[in-house]
Design an enzyme around this catalytic site. Sequence first.
Site, PDB file in Angstrom:
ATOM      1  N   HIS A 135       5.816  88.817  25.556  1.00 56.44           N
ATOM      2  CA  HIS A 135       5.696  90.207  25.772  1.00 56.44           C
ATOM      3  C   HIS A 135       5.874  90.666  27.171  1.00 56.44           C
ATOM      4  O   HIS A 135       6.118  89.875  28.131  1.00 56.44           O
ATOM      5  CB  HIS A 135       4.137  90.611  25.365  1.00 56.44           C
ATOM      6  N   ARG A 186      -5.207  89.573  38.936  1.00 56.59           N
ATOM      7  CA  ARG A 186      -3.959  90.228  38.247  1.00 56.59           C
ATOM      8  C   ARG A 186      -3.979  91.663  38.880  1.00 56.59           C
ATOM      9  O   ARG A 186      -5.230  92.269  38.567  1.00 56.59           O
ATOM     10  CB  ARG A 186      -3.816  90.026  36.840  1.00 56.59           C
ATOM     11  N   HIS A 239       7.279  87.405  29.115  1.00 59.77           N
ATOM     12  CA  HIS A 239       6.568  86.250  29.990  1.00 59.77           C
ATOM     13  C   HIS A 239       5.702  85.650  28.869  1.00 59.77           C
ATOM     14  O   HIS A 239       5.151  86.433  27.815  1.00 59.77           O
ATOM     15  CB  HIS A 239       5.934  86.507  31.017  1.00 59.77           C
ATOM     16  N   ASP A 244       4.042  93.379  29.742  1.00 54.61           N
ATOM     17  CA  ASP A 244       2.662  93.912  30.096  1.00 54.61           C
ATOM     18  C   ASP A 244       2.573  95.471  29.488  1.00 54.61           C
ATOM     19  O   ASP A 244       3.384  96.140  30.067  1.00 54.61           O
ATOM     20  CB  ASP A 244       2.341  93.873  31.353  1.00 54.61           C
TER      21      ASP A 244
HETATM   22  C1  SIN Z   1      -0.364  87.758  31.649  1.00 58.42           C
HETATM   23  O1  SIN Z   1       0.315  87.644  30.579  1.00 58.42           O
HETATM   24  O2  SIN Z   1      -0.821  88.668  32.186  1.00 58.42           O
HETATM   25  C2  SIN Z   1      -0.964  86.460  32.189  1.00 58.42           C
HETATM   26  C3  SIN Z   1       0.171  85.412  32.414  1.00 58.42           C
HETATM   27  C4  SIN Z   1      -0.646  83.973  32.839  1.00 58.42           C
HETATM   28  O3  SIN Z   1      -1.759  83.972  32.891  1.00 58.42           O
HETATM   29  O4  SIN Z   1       0.139  83.258  33.281  1.00 58.42           O
END
Ligand code: SIN
Length: 288
Positions: free
Chosen positions: A106, A278, A262, A108
Amino acid sequence: MAPKIEVIPSGDALGAEIRGLNLSQAMDAETFARVETAFNEHSVICFRDQDLTPEQHIAHATRYGEPQLLFLNHYAMEDHPEILYVSNIQREGRDIGYADAGIVWHTDMSFERTPPRATILHAREIPITEDGVVLGDTLFASATKAYESLSDAMKNRLNGLRVTHDAAGRRRKSKTGLAADNAQHATHELVVHPLVRRHPHTGRRALYVSSGECETIEGMADEEAIALIDELAATIVKDEFIHRHKWQVGDVLMWDNCAVQHLAIHDYALPLRRMMWRITVGYTEVYE
Ligand code: SIN
């Protein structure tokens, strides 16, 4: 004098490491311009060996855009609502962070009208087995190079198409996630974006579609839409467009949501702990 920095491309379709910077100190304008150029060019950049306080992490992230309000704000850091815990750590039997983040490919918050330009993770704890094997990698795929690889006929077919993004889609399909988080996603309105988006800084075009979150294309029969979404999603994640990030504690890694997708590899479990701080920044229009 501006610090001497080095940009070391990963050798994959995307990704670079930037050496020579201590992110706890503010970057001068010239250095920031070089970092931003590298970010726009490589889509995923990593600064190793950082040890940031929450305030320093926020100060660095804010250079790239305004921190976004968090959707799952019950996982926010106390006193620092800009930071979301992405973690499998539990307190009194409950997740303290967003434990199943990134379980399918996806970009974000594509279910927002103005999704974040960038996501920045600061690795605080990484799962490592007794044999020293690092788990919990993150994969990135260049949706830009995937678009550029398409035939002219396919590019013409995609021209002007608009696709629906559903926050609850991937949770419904993967049948994972905490009931409360799934319910919160299910209340989110559906958002329609161009299926091909133009990068706000580079002007390059990228596919903006995922099988997890997208189910319908405006004006197209459902069966045809699903087939096209799945075909494009499979193109994005071809091996040739992928970069795999192996985490180290202290990494500050940022990715460009206008250009990449990602996937987080959930191949670890407690007592192995993973903790990421994050931040998502930069409310960004999705241009056609
Ligand atoms: C995410 O999708 O924001 C997390 C990615 C991760 O934890 O590696």
